[in-house]
Scaffold this motif. Structure first.
Motif, PDB file in Angstrom:
ATOM      1  N   GLN A 461      48.090  40.908  31.510  1.00 21.33           N
ATOM      2  CA  GLN A 461      46.737  40.816  31.180  1.00 21.33           C
ATOM      3  C   GLN A 461      45.980  40.146  32.156  1.00 21.33           C
ATOM      4  N   LEU A 462      46.682  39.222  32.767  1.00 25.30           N
ATOM      5  CA  LEU A 462      45.946  38.557  34.133  1.00 25.30           C
ATOM      6  C   LEU A 462      45.751  39.245  35.190  1.00 25.30           C
ATOM      7  N   LEU A 463      46.631  40.232  35.369  1.00 22.19           N
ATOM      8  CA  LEU A 463      46.285  40.950  36.556  1.00 22.19           C
ATOM      9  C   LEU A 463      45.107  42.188  36.316  1.00 22.19           C
ATOM     10  N   LEU A 464      45.021  42.536  34.928  1.00 24.06           N
ATOM     11  CA  LEU A 464      44.046  43.243  34.578  1.00 24.06           C
ATOM     12  C   LEU A 464      42.629  42.675  34.804  1.00 24.06           C
ATOM     13  N   LEU A 465      42.617  41.221  34.513  1.00 28.04           N
ATOM     14  CA  LEU A 465      41.482  40.312  34.731  1.00 28.04           C
ATOM     15  C   LEU A 465      41.080  40.103  35.953  1.00 28.04           C
ATOM     16  N   TRP A 466      42.254  40.052  36.928  1.00 30.98           N
ATOM     17  CA  TRP A 466      41.987  39.737  38.266  1.00 30.98           C
ATOM     18  C   TRP A 466      41.424  41.040  38.872  1.00 30.98           C
ATOM     19  N   ASP A 467      41.879  42.354  38.329  1.00 30.06           N
ATOM     20  CA  ASP A 467      41.166  43.573  38.980  1.00 30.06           C
ATOM     21  C   ASP A 467      39.846  43.618  38.930  1.00 30.06           C
ATOM     22  N   ARG A 468      39.217  42.856  37.862  1.00 36.33           N
ATOM     23  CA  ARG A 468      37.956  42.981  37.533  1.00 36.33           C
ATOM     24  C   ARG A 468      37.119  42.015  38.453  1.00 36.33           C
ATOM     25  N   ILE A 469      37.812  41.081  38.787  1.00 38.98           N
ATOM     26  CA  ILE A 469      37.101  39.925  39.664  1.00 38.98           C
ATOM     27  C   ILE A 469      36.917  40.790  40.854  1.00 38.98           C
ATOM     28  N   LEU A 470      38.067  41.400  41.406  1.00 39.38           N
ATOM     29  CA  LEU A 470      37.900  42.065  42.690  1.00 39.38           C
ATOM     30  C   LEU A 470      36.985  43.215  42.437  1.00 39.38           C
ATOM     31  N   GLY A 471      37.134  43.864  41.694  1.00 38.86           N
ATOM     32  CA  GLY A 471      35.895  45.206  41.132  1.00 38.86           C
ATOM     33  C   GLY A 471      34.467  44.914  41.297  1.00 38.86           C
ATOM     34  N   TYR A 472      34.388  43.566  40.862  1.00 43.57           N
ATOM     35  CA  TYR A 472      32.994  43.297  40.574  1.00 43.57           C
ATOM     36  C   TYR A 472      32.349  42.124  41.857  1.00 43.57           C
ATOM     37  N   ASN A 473      33.381  41.679  42.502  1.00 40.26           N
ATOM     38  CA  ASN A 473      33.445  40.748  43.617  1.00 40.26           C
ATOM     39  C   ASN A 473      32.535  39.471  42.851  1.00 40.26           C
ATOM     40  N   SER A 474      33.090  39.115  41.741  1.00 41.05           N
ATOM     41  CA  SER A 474      32.381  38.066  40.893  1.00 41.05           C
ATOM     42  C   SER A 474      33.561  37.434  40.127  1.00 41.05           C
ATOM     43  N   LEU A 475      33.247  35.947  39.960  1.00 37.62           N
ATOM     44  CA  LEU A 475      34.059  35.207  39.161  1.00 37.62           C
ATOM     45  C   LEU A 475      33.286  35.087  37.547  1.00 37.62           C
ATOM     46  N   GLU A 476      32.173  35.740  37.493  1.00 35.51           N
ATOM     47  CA  GLU A 476      31.490  35.588  36.079  1.00 35.51           C
ATOM     48  C   GLU A 476      32.345  35.923  34.963  1.00 35.51           C
ATOM     49  N   ILE A 477      33.273  36.901  35.045  1.00 32.00           N
ATOM     50  CA  ILE A 477      34.064  37.656  33.901  1.00 32.00           C
ATOM     51  C   ILE A 477      34.926  36.507  33.344  1.00 32.00           C
ATOM     52  N   LEU A 478      35.103  35.333  34.267  1.00 32.14           N
ATOM     53  CA  LEU A 478      36.063  34.347  33.640  1.00 32.14           C
ATOM     54  C   LEU A 478      35.347  33.583  32.396  1.00 32.14           C
ATOM     55  N   ALA A 479      33.834  33.227  32.611  1.00 29.85           N
ATOM     56  CA  ALA A 479      33.129  32.574  31.652  1.00 29.85           C
ATOM     57  C   ALA A 479      32.947  33.470  30.245  1.00 29.85           C
ATOM     58  N   VAL A 480      32.880  34.767  30.594  1.00 30.25           N
ATOM     59  CA  VAL A 480      32.852  35.794  29.608  1.00 30.25           C
ATOM     60  C   VAL A 480      33.978  35.942  28.582  1.00 30.25           C
ATOM     61  N   LEU A 481      35.192  35.896  29.427  1.00 30.57           N
ATOM     62  CA  LEU A 481      36.565  35.783  28.713  1.00 30.57           C
ATOM     63  C   LEU A 481      36.542  34.480  27.989  1.00 30.57           C
ATOM     64  N   ALA A 482      36.484  33.463  28.459  1.00 31.09           N
ATOM     65  CA  ALA A 482      36.319  32.000  27.854  1.00 31.09           C
ATOM     66  C   ALA A 482      35.449  32.289  26.550  1.00 31.09           C
ATOM     67  N   ALA A 483      34.251  32.534  26.748  1.00 30.49           N
ATOM     68  CA  ALA A 483      33.590  32.952  25.311  1.00 30.49           C
ATOM     69  C   ALA A 483      34.029  33.774  24.446  1.00 30.49           C
ATOM     70  N   ALA A 484      34.697  34.886  24.906  1.00 29.97           N
ATOM     71  CA  ALA A 484      35.250  35.840  24.026  1.00 29.97           C
ATOM     72  C   ALA A 484      36.539  35.519  23.323  1.00 29.97           C
ATOM     73  N   VAL A 514      43.169  41.286  27.089  1.00 27.69           N
ATOM     74  CA  VAL A 514      41.761  40.844  27.970  1.00 27.69           C
ATOM     75  C   VAL A 514      40.861  41.790  27.621  1.00 27.69           C
ATOM     76  N   MET A 515      41.094  43.049  27.798  1.00 25.28           N
ATOM     77  CA  MET A 515      39.960  44.314  27.791  1.00 25.28           C
ATOM     78  C   MET A 515      39.454  44.306  26.562  1.00 25.28           C
ATOM     79  N   PRO A 516      40.247  44.565  25.326  1.00 24.50           N
ATOM     80  CA  PRO A 516      39.449  44.672  23.954  1.00 24.50           C
ATOM     81  C   PRO A 516      38.609  43.317  23.810  1.00 24.50           C
ATOM     82  N   LEU A 517      39.007  42.092  24.179  1.00 26.34           N
ATOM     83  CA  LEU A 517      38.218  40.708  23.970  1.00 26.34           C
ATOM     84  C   LEU A 517      37.060  40.952  24.480  1.00 26.34           C
ATOM     85  N   LEU A 518      36.917  41.519  25.910  1.00 25.09           N
ATOM     86  CA  LEU A 518      35.766  41.267  26.663  1.00 25.09           C
ATOM     87  C   LEU A 518      34.807  42.562  26.165  1.00 25.09           C
TER      88      LEU A 518
END
Length: 527
Positions: A461-484, A514-518
């Motif tokens: 699940q962590l690697l699926l999350l880090w895929d998106r960090i690299l894909g969007y060149n952004s860490l904002e997804i971390l805050a979205v996941l924390a809220a989710a 990770v992905m269903p939560l997001l």
């Protein structure tokens, strides 16, 4: 306006050209161009065009494109040509000051440990010790040095206290409730995205787009999507195009292709000179003993060694982190990092600037949990020099933002504010309930975000999350996941009556997907 944009663009081009001039790619391109002069298809009358065509067909143009794309990924956002260097590091003065005083605290903590334990910051290892370290380089985990007297320089909760006390002096206006009555711990006015803007930014995560990490996509049967996604991934790798790879991983990476795709996005090719550079760092570790080595040992023992997923990589972690501490090329990222590398003085020369050196040589003092930035990468890369380069690039692109004070959208301050704003806006009852019982949500989620969820989620699940960090060149997804995560556990959290009970509800995230939560939080929330 148009003229200003053109000026900004030409300035950016000039800076990238300047940076690439000193690279090994530049000398390789020159060598290839010179070599091509002997080829029959290169004519003197159309020399320039023919050489360009040769570089295109032989794949060198693609390598140059990837290098430029890589530079653009970390390039600071354009500002006025006359802006001073510190403005590029961080435009807000009060943020720069806060970061400066935080650095002083860290350095003081390090120096007082030196004095208490009577250990120098750096010393040459005796020859016997050098030989011993070389012999057990691949099994450093078996070593059990006495580290009881060493303590982490700081932990995430110390850093959170600093962020909670951040204030913009221009906003302090007496008794007036400041900053839109923000009820969270972060009290600085930064612009963060709302859900419609996040949906726009992360549009590829939408409910109608195929995703790896979702088992029951309604549009297309998962196995059909996966087979097609793997086929496209192989084409992306054949083409060797960093920009295409970055777009591709937004929908997740197939496990078998992830290592190569991440390397392509980060433009890491592990050339012979890269391997040689890693060996030089290793010999530096063998020859010199630094105080931070003990901090690294201690951190690995306290975190990764006790982790069910990562304890097997203990030796890799020592190798990568010890070499990282010696790598002076990491200093370059301080041109766009709000932090400044700490300096120390050669013994007996205190206060004499010409005897000041960066300490540690890479300018980064490790904190409690730092080794967890490396641990997940060990699943993907088993060759030490490649693992090392991937980690270093991930650090100078992303991870440094999680432990320095800045106003950058991917900086930890913005992530905390984004997390609190999302919760306050979309789960106001939960937010207010937790606040009333003294369980401010950020006190729980801060450690997840600082570590980019490493050590909290299951590795796949962590690697699926880090895929998106690299894909969007952004860490904002971390805050979205924390809220989710809070949204997902909201029913249980509404029943707790203390911080300890709230922490217990959120203690184990290893079963979360990770992905269903997001997707649910971003695309199924009514706004």
């Amino acid at each position: 306006m148009m003229l200003e944009q053109d000026n900004g663009l030409s300035l950016a081009i000039a800076q990238i050209v300047q940076r690439l001039k000193g690279s090994s790619l530049h000398s390789q391109l020159e060598r290839q161009a010179r070599g091509s002069l002997h080829k029959p298809e290169i004519k003197l009358e159309s020399l320039k065009e023919d050489i360009k065509e040769f570089l295109k067909t032989s794949g060198w143009e693609k390598k140059l494109q990837n290098a430029v794309y890589s530079e653009l990924s970390v390039f600071p956002s354009p500002c006025h040509p006359a802006a001073p260097p510190e403005h590029i590091k961080e435009p807000l003065v009060y943020m720069r000051k806060a970061q400066g005083s935080w650095e002083k605290r860290i350095l003081k903590s390090l120096n007082s440990m030196c004095t208490e334990l009577n250990i120098p910051l750096a010393q040459k290892r005796p020859i016997g010790e050098q030989k011993e370290l070389l012999n057990k380089w691949n099994e450093m985990g078996t070593d059990e040095p006495d580290l009881s007297l060493f303590r982490p320089v700081y932990a995430p909760k110390d850093f959170l206290e600093v962020l909670m006390n951040l204030r913009n002096p221009n906003y302090e206006n007496g008794d007036q409730p400041s900053f839109r009555n923000h009820l969270g711990l972060i009290q600085v006015p930064l612009k963060v995205k709302d859900i419609p803007e996040l949906r726009d930014s992360f549009s590829e995560l939408g409910l109608t787009t195929g995703q790896l990490g979702i088992d029951d996509s309604t549009q297309v049967p998962p196995e059909l999507f996966e087979n097609e996604h793997v086929r496209v991934g192989q084409i992306v790798l054949t083409e060797q195009d960093s920009a295409a790879a970055q777009q591709y991983v937004r929908q997740g990476c197939p496990t078998a292709l992830r290592a190569e795709l991440w390397a392509l996005i980060l433009n890491i090719s592990n050339q012979p000179e890269d391997i040689l550079y890693y060996e030089q760092l290793k010999s530096n570790v063998i020859q010199h003993d630094l105080l931070v080595d003990s901090l690294i040992y201690k951190d690995v023992k306290l975190t990764a060694s006790n982790d069910d997923y990562y304890f097997v990589f203990e030796d890799y972690l020592y190798q990568v982190l010890l070499c990282f501490s010696r790598d002076t090329s990491v200093l370059e990222h301080f041109s766009y990092n709000s932090a400044t590398p700490p300096k120390s003085y050669i013994r007996g020369k205190l206060g004499m600037e010409e005897y000041a050196v960066f300490y540690p040589p890479n300018g980064v003092i490790p904190f409690h949990g730092f080794s967890m930035y490396v641990a997940p990468l060990c699943f993907l890369y088993h060759e030490p020099s490649k693992l090392y380069q991937i980690f270093r690039e991930m650090y100078v692109r992303f991870f440094f933002r999680l432990h320095s004070i800045s106003s950058h959208p991917s900086g930890i301050v913005s992530l905390c504010l984004l997390f609190e704003t999302l919760l306050q806006t979309h789960l106001p009852q939960l937010f207010y309930h937790l606040r009333e019982i003294g369980a401010q949500p950020l006190r729980i989620s801060f450690k997840w975000m600082v570590r980019a969820f490493s050590g909290y989620l299951a590795t796949d699940q962590l690697l699926l999350l880090w895929d998106r960090i690299l894909g969007y060149n952004s860490l904002e997804i971390l805050a979205v996941l924390a809220a989710a995560v809070f949204a997902f556990r909201a029913v249980n959290l509404m029943e707790v009556t203390s911080l300890a009970a709230a922490e217990a509800v959120l203690a184990d995230l290893s079963t979360l997907k990770v992905m269903p939560l997001l997707q649910i939080f971003l695309f199924a929330t009514v706004t």
